[in-house]
Design a protein around this motif. Structure first.
Motif: not given
Length: 517
Positions: A441-463
């Motif tokens: 229940s990673w998404t519904t946990s207020a202390c995590y609000l999700g799981g693993r990060p990824y490079y979105s289409t609007s991001s890069s290694a610079r971020d």
């Protein structure tokens, strides 16, 4: 009420490149400072400097252990939940241990890797993941099911691994053609797989070939915990997701390595049930004070703060959590980077051994469609697997989407859908319902609000680099660690561990250098 502690600050961030032999020789040769006084200053720092680490995941615990091993005794870790370990969450379930978060440790002998930590834990049983051949099963709407030719599966698997390594991307960029397929990972996968199918398979084989490719897309998605339409093509060229074919598995739970990290942390140094409400940091040498305020009213003064909050929490609360507000470029990095709602893991425990009705791991192709709603989350099931070292527990891996939907789905509906799918896959209407279920229940946990990060289409290694940059001048006031702050192994437990050690070492370097100034 806020405490204010004065701390010297300067204009530029510290770097390990400050270790310049000529400069050090010049400083050491000063006649008015003896070696004894230098050592006394360093020992005083180790004894008196207050360091608060926010978050007791792998990044926070690795930072704390590294600081304590170098003599910085006033290090405190604050954890919002009653459990430490972050995305490493092992649970005893049925006749085995199940991993709701990270499960595999890649074999990587480099310094600060999770494998190095795992290797040093005495008496812990470890196993190498053995290659498995799951059974691909076509599940059609007319109640027919057919097994898939293993040779076709092997060929498509080899083609897909090439795509995962981004082998086609440089050619596309050089020629300037078909660049629309580089908009996101799914567009790239779809374009290249369609081309491979057209060149490799007969017309009567192409439908099945596309279904197998789609299953592999879902597997890739399940690792990242997000829809591949949102993932930047840079993710597979900069940090391949499946670079380690034979990782390590810990039958008794990966949280054993977390226990190893907490051995030297007393109750006062590792405090759970401490959700943070405000982080007061010093942006410049004009002295304000550093402190961390928790929602229970407690306040912790600090000379340095290491923040390891998950990216999902930063996305939702960075604007109000920090005082003063974070610099715009750091807020932009937090906004740009992606953070998936998954992965979703579902474990099912049965009273009788699974082997009575299940002969191999299953990969359903064209999984059941809910006739009323026109779609079902079971379409996103990647694989149904018997958990290693278990006779009674199944793991259901999900990819491609519907993560938040699945987490909110009532238990009875979830069990009904899974059992229906299982019965369909093995053509056996007598497959029993499980007697217990365990789900993430990673998404519904207020202390995590999700799981693993990824490079979105609007991001890069610079971020990633901007998020990782410390704040506060030469004496780093506010530092950032976590799996979203390291380029090497971005989004993995290796990134979490190495980033925590990196920021701890940044503080250690500051005092090692300061003693000569």
């Amino acid at each position: 009420m806020r405490h204010i502690i004065k701390c010297k600050q300067h204009q530029r961030s510290i770097r390990r490149s400050l270790y310049n032999a000529t400069a050090l020789q010049s400083d050491v040769s000063r006649p008015n400072q003896s070696a004894d006084s230098v050592n006394l200053d360093l020992e005083a720092a180790r004894r008196n400097v207050r360091i608060v680490v926010i978050g007791a995941g792998l990044a926070g615990l690795s930072a704390a252990q590294h600081l304590l091993s170098h003599g910085f005794r006033r290090t405190v870790v604050l954890e919002a939940t009653e459990r430490y370990g972050g995305r490493i969450n092992s649970q005893r379930f049925g006749d085995t241990f199940c991993e709701l978060g990270a499960k595999w440790v890649p074999i990587d002998g480099s310094q600060d890797s999770t494998y190095e930590l795992l290797r040093n834990v005495e008496g812990l049983g470890k196993r190498i993941k053995q290659p498995e051949r799951p059974e691909y099963v076509k599940v059609d709407h007319d109640n027919e099911q057919n097994k898939v030719n293993p040779a076709m599966v092997d060929l498509i698997d080899a083609l897909f691994r090439q795509l995962c390594g981004g082998l086609k991307v440089p050619d596309k960029v050089k020629t300037g053609r078909d660049l629309h397929s580089l908009d996101n990972v799914m567009a790239y996968f779809k374009t290249e797989s369609d081309r491979a199918i057209g060149l490799t398979f007969k017309p009567n084989e192409q439908h099945t070939a596309r279904a197998i490719f789609q299953s592999l897309f879902k597997e890739f998605s399940s690792v990242l915990g997000c829809c591949l339409e949102y993932v930047n093509i840079e993710h597979i060229t900069s940090c391949p997701v499946q670079a380690y074919p034979s990782p390590i598995y810990v039958p008794t739970g990966l949280d054993n390595i977390v226990d190893e990290l907490t051995q030297n942390l007393g109750r006062e140094q590792l405090q759970t049930g401490k959700p943070v409400g405000q982080i007061q940091w010093t942006p410049s040498e004009v002295g304000e004070h550093n402190s961390v305020g928790c929602l229970d009213g407690s306040l912790y003064s600090a000379d340095h703060i290491i923040c390891t909050l998950p990216l999902g929490v930063l996305k939702n609360f960075a604007g109000i959590l920090f005082s003063p507000t974070l610099p715009q470029e750091k807020l932009m990095a937090i906004r740009n980077l992606g953070y998936g709602p998954g992965p979703v893991k579902i474990y099912l425990s049965y009273r009788r051994p699974i082997s009575i009705w299940l002969r191999s791991n299953l990969r359903p192709l064209g999984a059941l469609i809910n006739r009323v709603a026109e779609r079902s989350w079971t379409q996103q099931v990647v694989e149904i697997t018997q958990v290693p070292s278990s006779q009674h527990v199944l793991e259901v891996r999900v990819g491609g989407g519907y993560y938040e939907e699945i987490e909110k789905l009532p238990d009875n509906q979830l069990l009904e859908h899974i059992t229906k799918l299982l019965r369909k896959c093995i053509s056996n209407h007598l497959v029993p319902y499980p007697n217990e279920m365990l789900r993430s229940s990673w998404t519904t946990s207020a202390c995590y609000l999700g799981g693993r990060p990824y490079y979105s289409t609007s991001s890069s290694a610079r971020d990633v680099q901007r998020l990782a940059a410390p704040l506060g001048g030469k004496a780093p006031s506010l530092l950032f660690a976590g799996d979203a702050t390291a380029l090497h192994g971005f989004g993995t437990i290796d990134a979490a561990r190495s980033s925590g050690i990196r920021e701890a070492q940044r503080i250690i370097d500051y005092y090692n250098i300061k003693q000569y100034n």
